[in-house]
Write an enzyme that holds these catalytic residues in place. Structure first.
Site, PDB file in Angstrom:
ATOM      1  N   ASN A 140       0.847  -1.195   0.000  1.00 47.20           N
ATOM      2  CA  ASN A 140       0.000   0.000   0.000  1.00 47.20           C
ATOM      3  C   ASN A 140       0.888   1.253   0.000  1.00 47.20           C
ATOM      4  OD1 ASN A 140      -1.474   2.265   1.095  1.00 47.20           O
ATOM      5  ND2 ASN A 140      -3.106   0.853   1.660  1.00 47.20           N
TER       6      ASN A 140
ATOM      7  N   ASP B 207      -9.744   8.406   4.546  1.00 46.58           N
ATOM      8  CA  ASP B 207      -9.459   9.687   5.215  1.00 46.58           C
ATOM      9  C   ASP B 207     -10.477  10.801   4.900  1.00 46.58           C
ATOM     10  OD1 ASP B 207      -7.212   9.309   6.913  1.00 46.58           O
ATOM     11  OD2 ASP B 207      -5.910   9.185   5.157  1.00 46.58           O
TER      12      ASP B 207
ATOM     13  N   LYS C 138      -1.189  14.515  10.522  1.00 49.28           N
ATOM     14  CA  LYS C 138      -1.803  13.186  10.626  1.00 49.28           C
ATOM     15  C   LYS C 138      -0.845  12.201  11.303  1.00 49.28           C
ATOM     16  CE  LYS C 138      -3.731   9.270   8.173  1.00 49.28           C
ATOM     17  NZ  LYS C 138      -3.859   8.535   6.911  1.00 49.28           N
TER      18      LYS C 138
ATOM     19  N   HIS D 104      -3.248   6.502  14.150  1.00 52.52           N
ATOM     20  CA  HIS D 104      -3.103   5.110  14.568  1.00 52.52           C
ATOM     21  C   HIS D 104      -1.734   4.574  14.131  1.00 52.52           C
ATOM     22  CE1 HIS D 104      -4.673   5.643  10.594  1.00 52.52           C
ATOM     23  NE2 HIS D 104      -4.737   4.351  10.292  1.00 52.52           N
TER      24      HIS D 104
ATOM     25  N   ASP E  15      -1.314  -3.839   9.770  1.00 50.55           N
ATOM     26  CA  ASP E  15      -2.675  -4.214   9.370  1.00 50.55           C
ATOM     27  C   ASP E  15      -3.605  -3.200  10.023  1.00 50.55           C
ATOM     28  OD1 ASP E  15      -4.199  -6.254   7.800  1.00 50.55           O
ATOM     29  OD2 ASP E  15      -5.373  -6.173   9.641  1.00 50.55           O
TER      30      ASP E  15
ATOM     31  N   LYS F 131       0.387   3.858   2.849  1.00 53.90           N
ATOM     32  CA  LYS F 131       1.016   3.467   4.121  1.00 53.90           C
ATOM     33  C   LYS F 131       2.517   3.730   4.076  1.00 53.90           C
ATOM     34  CE  LYS F 131      -1.859  -0.558   5.364  1.00 53.90           C
ATOM     35  NZ  LYS F 131      -1.799  -2.015   5.613  1.00 53.90           N
TER      36      LYS F 131
ATOM     37  N   PHE G 262      -5.130   8.892   2.359  1.00 53.66           N
ATOM     38  CA  PHE G 262      -5.556   7.876   1.384  1.00 53.66           C
ATOM     39  C   PHE G 262      -6.785   7.167   1.944  1.00 53.66           C
ATOM     40  CE2 PHE G 262      -2.821   5.710   4.366  1.00 53.66           C
ATOM     41  CZ  PHE G 262      -3.320   4.424   4.479  1.00 53.66           C
ATOM     42  N   GLY G 263      -7.286   6.203   1.208  1.00 53.39           N
ATOM     43  CA  GLY G 263      -8.381   5.352   1.687  1.00 53.39           C
ATOM     44  C   GLY G 263      -9.569   6.143   2.216  1.00 53.39           C
TER      45      GLY G 263
HETATM   46  P1  ITT Z   1      -1.094  -4.255   2.768  1.00 55.16           P
HETATM   47  O1  ITT Z   1      -1.875  -5.436   3.319  1.00 55.16           O
HETATM   48  O2  ITT Z   1      -0.262  -4.597   1.597  1.00 55.16           O
HETATM   49  O3  ITT Z   1      -0.346  -3.523   3.843  1.00 55.16           O
HETATM   50  P2  ITT Z   1      -3.753  -3.116   2.418  1.00 55.16           P
HETATM   51  O4  ITT Z   1      -4.242  -1.793   1.901  1.00 55.16           O
HETATM   52  O5  ITT Z   1      -4.407  -4.370   1.866  1.00 55.16           O
HETATM   53  O6  ITT Z   1      -2.154  -3.172   2.193  1.00 55.16           O
HETATM   54  P3  ITT Z   1      -4.847  -3.622   5.053  1.00 55.16           P
HETATM   55  O7  ITT Z   1      -5.317  -5.000   4.776  1.00 55.16           O
HETATM   56  O8  ITT Z   1      -4.175  -3.354   6.373  1.00 55.16           O
HETATM   57  O9  ITT Z   1      -3.822  -3.095   3.975  1.00 55.16           O
HETATM   58  O10 ITT Z   1      -6.090  -2.650   4.905  1.00 55.16           O
HETATM   59  C1  ITT Z   1      -6.018  -1.351   5.379  1.00 55.16           C
HETATM   60  C2  ITT Z   1      -7.150  -0.542   4.810  1.00 55.16           C
HETATM   61  O11 ITT Z   1      -7.738   0.247   5.851  1.00 55.16           O
HETATM   62  C3  ITT Z   1      -6.627   0.448   3.799  1.00 55.16           C
HETATM   63  O12 ITT Z   1      -6.557  -0.130   2.506  1.00 55.16           O
HETATM   64  C4  ITT Z   1      -7.640   1.574   3.932  1.00 55.16           C
HETATM   65  O13 ITT Z   1      -8.808   1.231   3.251  1.00 55.16           O
HETATM   66  C5  ITT Z   1      -7.955   1.559   5.426  1.00 55.16           C
HETATM   67  N1  ITT Z   1      -7.021   2.438   6.152  1.00 55.16           N
HETATM   68  C6  ITT Z   1      -6.040   2.067   7.008  1.00 55.16           C
HETATM   69  N2  ITT Z   1      -5.357   3.131   7.454  1.00 55.16           N
HETATM   70  C7  ITT Z   1      -5.905   4.203   6.878  1.00 55.16           C
HETATM   71  C8  ITT Z   1      -5.628   5.576   6.935  1.00 55.16           C
HETATM   72  O14 ITT Z   1      -4.620   6.064   7.629  1.00 55.16           O
HETATM   73  N3  ITT Z   1      -6.390   6.399   6.209  1.00 55.16           N
HETATM   74  C9  ITT Z   1      -7.411   5.931   5.471  1.00 55.16           C
HETATM   75  N4  ITT Z   1      -7.732   4.646   5.339  1.00 55.16           N
HETATM   76  C10 ITT Z   1      -6.994   3.770   6.039  1.00 55.16           C
END
Ligand code: ITT
Length: 234
Positions: free
Chosen positions: A11, A173, A193, A198, A87, A14, A170-171
């Protein structure tokens, strides 16, 4: 002694944040891709912690293979490798904790986040203001140079907004409202941020644990140097 932190994530959002969170001068941060490995294990755990460990173990095994066969070369007297994973997810109280550990997969892994957020807001149309509480959770797992496994958790509290605002982060937010800022976590700067997130909290806690490990395992000089200055682990 150099400390090579290999981050077990694909990601990009991240990784960008983690690079800004880990600021030790002796630390180098590489994504798993930059280290030449690629792992996408099934996240079969039922908690953030279990899934973080699954990812860290998968990448650690590949890194071990590469160091054994010489395709990842480093001087073990000069460099220590630490594999770390994150995660994370969004836990919405009014939705019984959804999407939780399924945040990335919610409504489909490749589904546009504006659509995912709109659907969540729709499901929450009748939820009173005071019950729109939510949090981001991050479990960070690490495998230290002696093979020991460690997991910590960080959270950031907020409220699900009624609209999507902001371009940062991202995601999820853009609809995660932070009452103390009067903004979403996509409207505050990345620096702000990382201070409160977290992910920032969990990675800083893990780095602090790593400093303790260094102190107990012979890298005492390094550990004291890294925690000097304002006296807090960065
Ligand atoms: P990896 O497993 O490769 O690390 P992933 O995106 O699949 O990547 P996760 O399974 O941990 O990772 O899912 C985390 C999801 O949670 C992420 O894709 C976002 O949708 C959400 N998320 C986590 N942290 C966030 C943040 O700081 N801001 C916004 N959304 C977040």
């Amino acid at each position: 002694m150099k400390h090579l932190f290999i981050i077990a994530t694909g990601n990009k959002g991240k990784i960008r944040e983690i690079r800004d969170i880990i600021t030790d001068p002796d630390a180098e941060v590489l994504s798993m891709r930059e280290a030449g490995v690629e792992a996408d294990p099934d996240e079969t755990g039922t908690t953030f912690e279990e899934n973080a460990l699954i990812k860290a173990r998968a990448v650690s095994a590949l890194i071990c293979q590469k160091t054994e066969d010489g395709t990842l070369s480093f001087d073990p007297t000069d460099t220590q490798i630490i594999v770390m994973s994150d995660d994370s997810g969004l836990v919405v109280d009014a939705l019984g904790g959804e999407p939780g550990i399924y945040s990335a997969r919610y409504l489909g892994y490749d589904t546009d986040y504006n659509y995912k957020m709109e659907q969540i807001m729709k499901r929450m149309e009748d939820v009173p203001e005071e019950e729109r509480t939510a949090r981001f959770v991050a479990a960070v797992a690490a495998i230290f140079p002696d093979g020991t496994e460690h997991v910590v958790r960080g959270t950031m509290e907020g409220v699900i907004a009624h609209s999507i605002n902001g371009q940062n982060g991202f995601g999820y937010d853009p609809f995660f409202y932070l009452p103390e800022y009067g903004k979403t976590s996509a409207e505050i700067t990345e620096e702000e941020k990382n201070e409160i997130s977290h992910r920032g909290k969990a990675f800083r806690a893990m780095i602090a644990l790593y400093h303790v490990w260094c102190a107990e395992n012979g890298s005492l000089e390094e550990a004291s140097k890294e925690t000097s200055g304002d006296g807090t682990a960065q």
